[in-house]
Design a protein around this motif. Structure first.
Motif, PDB file in Angstrom:
ATOM      1  N   VAL A   1      -0.812   8.943 -12.729  1.00 51.14           N
ATOM      2  CA  VAL A   1      -1.370   8.021 -13.724  1.00 51.14           C
ATOM      3  C   VAL A   1      -2.037   6.853 -13.002  1.00 51.14           C
ATOM      4  O   VAL A   1      -1.496   6.322 -12.025  1.00 51.14           O
ATOM      5  CB  VAL A   1      -0.269   7.498 -14.679  1.00 51.14           C
ATOM      6  CG1 VAL A   1      -0.845   6.509 -15.678  1.00 51.14           C
ATOM      7  CG2 VAL A   1       0.400   8.661 -15.401  1.00 51.14           C
ATOM      8  N   ILE A   2      -3.195   6.465 -13.483  1.00 49.33           N
ATOM      9  CA  ILE A   2      -3.866   5.253 -12.997  1.00 49.33           C
ATOM     10  C   ILE A   2      -3.650   4.175 -14.048  1.00 49.33           C
ATOM     11  O   ILE A   2      -4.113   4.310 -15.193  1.00 49.33           O
ATOM     12  CB  ILE A   2      -5.368   5.497 -12.774  1.00 49.33           C
ATOM     13  CG1 ILE A   2      -5.573   6.585 -11.718  1.00 49.33           C
ATOM     14  CG2 ILE A   2      -6.070   4.204 -12.355  1.00 49.33           C
ATOM     15  CD1 ILE A   2      -7.033   6.964 -11.501  1.00 49.33           C
TER      16      ILE A   2
ATOM     17  N   GLY B   1       1.713   7.224  -8.990  1.00 51.23           N
ATOM     18  CA  GLY B   1       0.366   6.975  -9.470  1.00 51.23           C
ATOM     19  C   GLY B   1      -0.222   5.730  -8.841  1.00 51.23           C
ATOM     20  O   GLY B   1       0.316   5.175  -7.876  1.00 51.23           O
ATOM     21  N   VAL B   2      -1.322   5.287  -9.395  1.00 56.11           N
ATOM     22  CA  VAL B   2      -2.077   4.152  -8.879  1.00 56.11           C
ATOM     23  C   VAL B   2      -1.889   2.960  -9.811  1.00 56.11           C
ATOM     24  O   VAL B   2      -1.952   3.107 -11.039  1.00 56.11           O
ATOM     25  CB  VAL B   2      -3.570   4.506  -8.765  1.00 56.11           C
ATOM     26  CG1 VAL B   2      -4.410   3.277  -8.423  1.00 56.11           C
ATOM     27  CG2 VAL B   2      -3.778   5.607  -7.719  1.00 56.11           C
ATOM     28  N   VAL B   3      -1.640   1.793  -9.240  1.00 57.88           N
ATOM     29  CA  VAL B   3      -1.554   0.558 -10.014  1.00 57.88           C
ATOM     30  C   VAL B   3      -2.724  -0.327  -9.601  1.00 57.88           C
ATOM     31  O   VAL B   3      -2.856  -0.704  -8.436  1.00 57.88           O
ATOM     32  CB  VAL B   3      -0.218  -0.182  -9.767  1.00 57.88           C
ATOM     33  CG1 VAL B   3      -0.190  -1.486 -10.569  1.00 57.88           C
ATOM     34  CG2 VAL B   3       0.954   0.713 -10.135  1.00 57.88           C
TER      35      VAL B   3
ATOM     36  N   ILE C   1     -11.647   0.254  -5.157  1.00 55.15           N
ATOM     37  CA  ILE C   1     -10.261   0.300  -5.644  1.00 55.15           C
ATOM     38  C   ILE C   1      -9.812   1.744  -5.861  1.00 55.15           C
ATOM     39  O   ILE C   1      -8.789   2.190  -5.333  1.00 55.15           O
ATOM     40  CB  ILE C   1     -10.126  -0.485  -6.966  1.00 55.15           C
ATOM     41  CG1 ILE C   1     -10.340  -1.988  -6.745  1.00 55.15           C
ATOM     42  CG2 ILE C   1      -8.745  -0.246  -7.588  1.00 55.15           C
ATOM     43  CD1 ILE C   1     -10.387  -2.783  -8.037  1.00 55.15           C
ATOM     44  N   ILE C   2     -10.577   2.474  -6.649  1.00 56.66           N
ATOM     45  CA  ILE C   2     -10.191   3.838  -7.005  1.00 56.66           C
ATOM     46  C   ILE C   2     -10.237   4.757  -5.793  1.00 56.66           C
ATOM     47  O   ILE C   2      -9.304   5.550  -5.556  1.00 56.66           O
ATOM     48  CB  ILE C   2     -11.086   4.379  -8.137  1.00 56.66           C
ATOM     49  CG1 ILE C   2     -10.935   3.503  -9.388  1.00 56.66           C
ATOM     50  CG2 ILE C   2     -10.745   5.822  -8.448  1.00 56.66           C
ATOM     51  CD1 ILE C   2      -9.514   3.387  -9.925  1.00 56.66           C
ATOM     52  N   ASN C   3     -11.290   4.649  -4.993  1.00 58.60           N
ATOM     53  CA  ASN C   3     -11.397   5.525  -3.826  1.00 58.60           C
ATOM     54  C   ASN C   3     -10.295   5.250  -2.805  1.00 58.60           C
ATOM     55  O   ASN C   3      -9.754   6.178  -2.191  1.00 58.60           O
ATOM     56  CB  ASN C   3     -12.774   5.356  -3.176  1.00 58.60           C
ATOM     57  CG  ASN C   3     -13.875   6.024  -3.983  1.00 58.60           C
ATOM     58  OD1 ASN C   3     -13.674   7.081  -4.566  1.00 58.60           O
ATOM     59  ND2 ASN C   3     -15.039   5.400  -4.017  1.00 58.60           N
ATOM     60  N   HIS C   4      -9.935   3.990  -2.608  1.00 57.37           N
ATOM     61  CA  HIS C   4      -8.880   3.647  -1.656  1.00 57.37           C
ATOM     62  C   HIS C   4      -7.540   4.210  -2.113  1.00 57.37           C
ATOM     63  O   HIS C   4      -6.819   4.854  -1.326  1.00 57.37           O
ATOM     64  CB  HIS C   4      -8.796   2.120  -1.505  1.00 57.37           C
ATOM     65  CG  HIS C   4      -7.786   1.670  -0.498  1.00 57.37           C
ATOM     66  ND1 HIS C   4      -8.119   1.376   0.809  1.00 57.37           N
ATOM     67  CD2 HIS C   4      -6.440   1.464  -0.586  1.00 57.37           C
ATOM     68  CE1 HIS C   4      -7.040   1.007   1.478  1.00 57.37           C
ATOM     69  NE2 HIS C   4      -5.997   1.044   0.635  1.00 57.37           N
ATOM     70  N   GLU C   5      -7.215   3.988  -3.379  1.00 54.21           N
ATOM     71  CA  GLU C   5      -5.906   4.436  -3.861  1.00 54.21           C
ATOM     72  C   GLU C   5      -5.850   5.958  -4.016  1.00 54.21           C
ATOM     73  O   GLU C   5      -4.798   6.569  -3.784  1.00 54.21           O
ATOM     74  CB  GLU C   5      -5.562   3.737  -5.181  1.00 54.21           C
ATOM     75  CG  GLU C   5      -5.528   2.216  -5.104  1.00 54.21           C
ATOM     76  CD  GLU C   5      -4.597   1.680  -4.018  1.00 54.21           C
ATOM     77  OE1 GLU C   5      -3.639   2.386  -3.630  1.00 54.21           O
ATOM     78  OE2 GLU C   5      -4.825   0.554  -3.552  1.00 54.21           O
ATOM     79  N   LEU C   6      -6.962   6.583  -4.376  1.00 56.00           N
ATOM     80  CA  LEU C   6      -6.975   8.049  -4.415  1.00 56.00           C
ATOM     81  C   LEU C   6      -6.831   8.614  -3.005  1.00 56.00           C
ATOM     82  O   LEU C   6      -6.228   9.683  -2.816  1.00 56.00           O
ATOM     83  CB  LEU C   6      -8.264   8.558  -5.055  1.00 56.00           C
ATOM     84  CG  LEU C   6      -8.373   8.487  -6.574  1.00 56.00           C
ATOM     85  CD1 LEU C   6      -9.660   9.163  -7.036  1.00 56.00           C
ATOM     86  CD2 LEU C   6      -7.167   9.127  -7.259  1.00 56.00           C
TER      87      LEU C   6
END
Length: 276
Positions: free
Chosen positions: A164-165, A195-197, A221-226
């Motif tokens: 979950v993001i 998941g990602v916070v 943000i999204i690419n780093h956490e993915l």
């Protein structure tokens, strides 16, 4: 006096015409308005304008620049515009602590093992879950992202998900990240294993160290956490003037690298750096 020449009323000849009644004569203000209108018409060809008179609707908003190229991007949906600049964004420090899921489903993008993800937004944050989910889906499917370059296959879902993001206010983000033993200090995002916070402050305002608008920083943000979800660790700057890897903690400093929000370059090369 010859034909075609005018005679001044005071020089004799024809009887002077009576002056029009006062109600039909232009007042000083009226004459000034006519003069200004004439000037405005004359200046129209030069591209000048009298801004105070522009009471109509403004120009149609343009799509935000494509973070991959810096040039204009075609809207992903009709009427899409960039978000408020950092100076105008209002970021609540805390919210309800509960989350509303997005109601959107997407098609799988990428190759390899399928990872289904759901997007949730903290109630009271001011961010619409469906809008956030649509934006994250575009980030995941970007030509320079993980999915488009063979590093993963992702699908936005509303039902059962592999991770979950969550977009959360700073205090809620700190609490969720602390459960995984991470100290985010009201400023950082994290990946918890579940998941990602995403810290709402970062989502809305970007980063003072990132040379780009918040909409571009969201890609980072999204690419780093993915990347963490794919099992990747942090990287350092590969050299002054080179693009910073997305797995670099760019919010903590660039060490001479240039801001970059994508795992891959325009030529399809993976943008790496020394392992930390």
């Amino acid at each position: 006096m010859g034909r075609g020449r005018c005679r001044h009323p005071s020089s004799g000849g024809r009887t002077p015409r009576p002056r029009p009644p006062a109600r039909t004569r232009l007042t000083r203000r009226g004459r000034l308005l006519v003069l200004l209108l004439c000037l405005a018409a004359g200046l129209g060809g030069t591209g000048l304008a009298i801004a105070a008179w522009d009471t109509g609707p403004g120009p149609t908003p343009r799509a935000a620049p494509d973070p991959a190229t810096g040039g204009p991007a075609a809207p992903d949906s009709p009427g899409e515009v960039s978000s408020d600049p950092p100076s105008r964004a209002r970021v609540p420090d805390s919210g309800s602590g509960t989350f509303a899921p997005a109601r959107l489903n997407g098609s799988p993008v990428g190759s390899g093992t399928l990872r289904r993800y759901q997007v949730q937004v903290e109630r009271g944050s001011g961010v619409e879950p469906d809008e956030a989910a649509a934006e994250i889906q575009r980030i995941v499917a970007h030509p320079r992202g993980w999915a488009r370059n063979g590093r993963g296959r992702f699908q936005l879902v509303t039902g059962k998900a592999d991770f979950v993001i969550r977009i959360a206010t700073p205090k809620t983000a700190d609490r969720l990240c602390a459960e995984a033993g991470l100290d985010t200090g009201g400023e950082l995002n994290c990946e918890t294993g579940k998941g990602v916070v995403v810290n709402l402050k970062r989502w809305l305002t970007g980063s003072p160290r990132f040379a780009g608008a918040p909409a571009a920083y969201r890609h980072l943000i999204i690419n780093h956490e993915l990347g963490h979800a794919l099992g990747l660790g942090h990287l350092g700057c590969p050299g002054p003037g080179r693009p910073a890897p997305v797995m670099m903690q760019q919010i903590k400093g660039l060490d001479g690298c240039d801001s970059n929000a994508h795992p891959y370059g325009t030529n399809g090369t993976y943008l790496a750096g020394p392992a930390l």
